[in-house]
Design a protein around this motif. Structure first.
Motif, PDB file in Angstrom:
ATOM      1  N   TRP A 353       0.847  -1.188   0.000  1.00 29.82           N
ATOM      2  CA  TRP A 353       0.000   0.000   0.000  1.00 29.82           C
ATOM      3  C   TRP A 353       0.892   1.252   0.000  1.00 29.82           C
ATOM      4  O   TRP A 353       1.487   1.598   1.028  1.00 29.82           O
ATOM      5  CB  TRP A 353      -0.883   0.054   1.238  1.00 29.82           C
ATOM      6  N   PRO A 354       1.010   1.968  -1.120  1.00 33.91           N
ATOM      7  CA  PRO A 354       1.724   3.246  -1.111  1.00 33.91           C
ATOM      8  C   PRO A 354       0.979   4.249  -0.228  1.00 33.91           C
ATOM      9  O   PRO A 354      -0.253   4.222  -0.137  1.00 33.91           O
ATOM     10  CB  PRO A 354       1.697   3.684  -2.575  1.00 33.91           C
ATOM     11  N   GLU A 355       1.725   5.131   0.419  1.00 34.35           N
ATOM     12  CA  GLU A 355       1.095   6.179   1.218  1.00 34.35           C
ATOM     13  C   GLU A 355       0.433   7.209   0.309  1.00 34.35           C
ATOM     14  O   GLU A 355       0.938   7.490  -0.787  1.00 34.35           O
ATOM     15  CB  GLU A 355       2.143   6.888   2.089  1.00 34.35           C
ATOM     16  N   PRO A 356      -0.684   7.772   0.730  1.00 31.55           N
ATOM     17  CA  PRO A 356      -1.331   8.820  -0.064  1.00 31.55           C
ATOM     18  C   PRO A 356      -0.362   9.963  -0.355  1.00 31.55           C
ATOM     19  O   PRO A 356       0.375  10.409   0.521  1.00 31.55           O
ATOM     20  CB  PRO A 356      -2.476   9.294   0.837  1.00 31.55           C
ATOM     21  N   GLY A 357      -0.333  10.392  -1.595  1.00 34.18           N
ATOM     22  CA  GLY A 357       0.530  11.492  -1.984  1.00 34.18           C
ATOM     23  C   GLY A 357       1.947  11.093  -2.338  1.00 34.18           C
ATOM     24  O   GLY A 357       2.754  11.935  -2.731  1.00 34.18           O
ATOM     25  N   VAL A 358       2.277   9.814  -2.192  1.00 38.15           N
ATOM     26  CA  VAL A 358       3.621   9.332  -2.535  1.00 38.15           C
ATOM     27  C   VAL A 358       3.547   8.600  -3.862  1.00 38.15           C
ATOM     28  O   VAL A 358       2.848   7.586  -3.999  1.00 38.15           O
ATOM     29  CB  VAL A 358       4.189   8.398  -1.446  1.00 38.15           C
ATOM     30  N   LYS A 359       4.258   9.109  -4.852  1.00 37.98           N
ATOM     31  CA  LYS A 359       4.247   8.503  -6.174  1.00 37.98           C
ATOM     32  C   LYS A 359       5.178   7.298  -6.210  1.00 37.98           C
ATOM     33  O   LYS A 359       6.344   7.385  -5.844  1.00 37.98           O
ATOM     34  CB  LYS A 359       4.671   9.526  -7.229  1.00 37.98           C
ATOM     35  N   TRP A 360       4.650   6.173  -6.653  1.00 41.24           N
ATOM     36  CA  TRP A 360       5.447   4.959  -6.773  1.00 41.24           C
ATOM     37  C   TRP A 360       5.736   4.689  -8.256  1.00 41.24           C
ATOM     38  O   TRP A 360       4.918   4.115  -8.969  1.00 41.24           O
ATOM     39  CB  TRP A 360       4.708   3.774  -6.137  1.00 41.24           C
ATOM     40  N   GLY A 361       6.918   5.134  -8.661  1.00 40.51           N
ATOM     41  CA  GLY A 361       7.360   4.849 -10.022  1.00 40.51           C
ATOM     42  C   GLY A 361       8.188   3.582 -10.060  1.00 40.51           C
ATOM     43  O   GLY A 361       8.374   2.880  -9.055  1.00 40.51           O
ATOM     44  N   GLN A 362       8.719   3.277 -11.247  1.00 42.58           N
ATOM     45  CA  GLN A 362       9.516   2.059 -11.436  1.00 42.58           C
ATOM     46  C   GLN A 362      10.713   2.007 -10.492  1.00 42.58           C
ATOM     47  O   GLN A 362      11.041   0.948  -9.958  1.00 42.58           O
ATOM     48  CB  GLN A 362       9.988   1.988 -12.887  1.00 42.58           C
TER      49      GLN A 362
END
Length: 393
Positions: A353-362
């Motif tokens: 689960w990524p945190e809200p507002g944190v962009k998870w790119g490659q």
């Protein structure tokens, strides 16, 4: 007390991460005792969904750590001892002279077990002690009394007697086998020179408060009290008043934009001036890691709302049974649910689960995958299974 010093939220986060040994990249020469001394203590826990808390906590600070190392320090070197802070923990052996008041406090608290007739009386405890004296270290399995209640935390009478004598310092943990505790006479476990080092109660309180504040970086009186959980709030308040100008008032900026009036050690400005930038290495932390243990502090500093849900019924869980925080630099960027099967040699990642507002790119996904691979090797599982939909590959 010195004038109030304003500390930004970023610096407060970095102070806390650095105080807890997570600023540096977790590689290089390994000093297990150095890590334990920096932290003050390491919490023990039985749960092994991935790795037991104590091993995972140490590995997170230097990934050259391996599980047998802690057992060696306890059972062979006698450079650590086991007792109760906020929970069962291991502490550096040099802490022992300042820990005597904790034995006294917990002896008084657990004596009520005798009054309720759940625990054997003094004669019954003496008989248990005599067996240990004659036979050597014994675990609870060496005794056969049955618990009177079926409640989850109920314990047999002999176990209450063993624990009472352990809390009181009459017995000590000799060693553990497959995490089973073996009790022995304290005089056969704690080195003689350490036992001979006597400190007054005032000296013990002063050490407990100063060492807690040093490891916290900044704190309230309640924070200092809860760190070791070996002094009462009134005692901490009296210590703070006596310390006076040795302390510095600070205003900590919280993640939500509010400020919090706290106090810090006298060298706080020097610590701020030399504050390192945390490694950008992504770390998967244990749910009992000291940097996340105080959920209120965690939320105030990082805006990270985290709870462990192992005791929450499955249908009521928001996240999962064993969900671990993901730290990157001075931010928590997500959480991950995983489980190791050591017999099968697999580590299964079931959710991220990524945190809200944190962009998870490659790039961030690759960093997580690399850390999961390292964690898998640490626990002896050679195959990592990513459930469908977890990764963005």
């Amino acid at each position: 007390m010195r004038m109030s010093l304003k500390i930004s939220n970023r610096d407060a986060r970095r102070l806390w991460i650095d105080a807890q040994g997570l600023s540096e990249t977790p590689t290089g020469p390994l000093d297990v005792m150095g890590i334990i001394r920096k932290l003050g203590f390491v919490q023990l826990d039985t749960i092994q969904a991935v790795a037991r808390a104590h091993h995972h906590i140490l590995w997170s600070r230097n990934q050259n750590y391996r599980e047998p190392m802690l057992d060696h320090l306890l059972a062979k070197d006698r450079s650590i001892f086991e007792h109760f802070t906020h929970d069962a923990s291991v502490l550096p052996i040099e802490t022992y002279p300042y820990w005597r008041r904790q034995y006294t406090r917990l002896e008084r608290q657990t004596r009520r077990w005798e009054k309720s007739r759940a625990m054997p009386d003094a004669q019954g405890r003496a008989e248990i002690r005599s067996r240990i004296e004659a036979e050597g270290p014994l675990s609870t399995h060496a005794f056969d009394t049955k618990k009177a209640s079926k409640e989850m935390w109920a314990r047999p009478p002999h176990k209450l007697a063993l624990d009472h004598m352990w809390y009181a310092g009459e017995l000590a943990t000799s060693h553990r086998t497959n995490f089973t505790k073996y009790y022995d006479l304290s005089e056969r476990v704690i080195p003689g020179a350490v036992r001979a080092d006597q400190r007054s109660d005032a000296e013990q309180i002063d050490w407990l408060c100063r060492s807690a504040l040093d490891r916290l970086g900044f704190a309230s009186e309640g924070d200092v009290m809860r760190f070791w959980n070996a002094a009462a709030l009134a005692e901490v308040k009296a210590w703070r008043q006596a310390a006076g100008e040795e302390l510095t008032e600070v205003e900590i900026a919280c993640a939500d934009g509010t400020t919090l009036p706290l106090f810090a050690p006298a060298n706080i400005e020097e610590r701020l001036a030399n504050l390192p930038v945390p490694t950008s290495r992504l770390r998967v932390l244990n749910p009992f890691d000291p940097v996340v243990r105080d959920r209120s502090r965690l939320s105030r500093l990082f805006g990270f709302d985290y709870r462990i849900e192992i005791f929450v019924p499955a249908a009521q869980r928001k996240w999962g049974y064993y969900v671990m925080p993901i730290l990157e630099g001075d931010r928590f960027v997500g959480r991950v649910e995983a489980k190791a099967d050591r017999k099968k040699g697999t580590l299964t990642v079931s959710n991220v689960w990524p945190e809200p507002g944190v962009k998870w790119g490659q790039a961030r996904w690759r960093k997580l995958e690399a850390e999961i691979d390292r964690l898998a090797r640490f626990v002896g599982t050679m195959t990592v299974i990513w459930k469908d939909g977890v990764s963005n590959d």
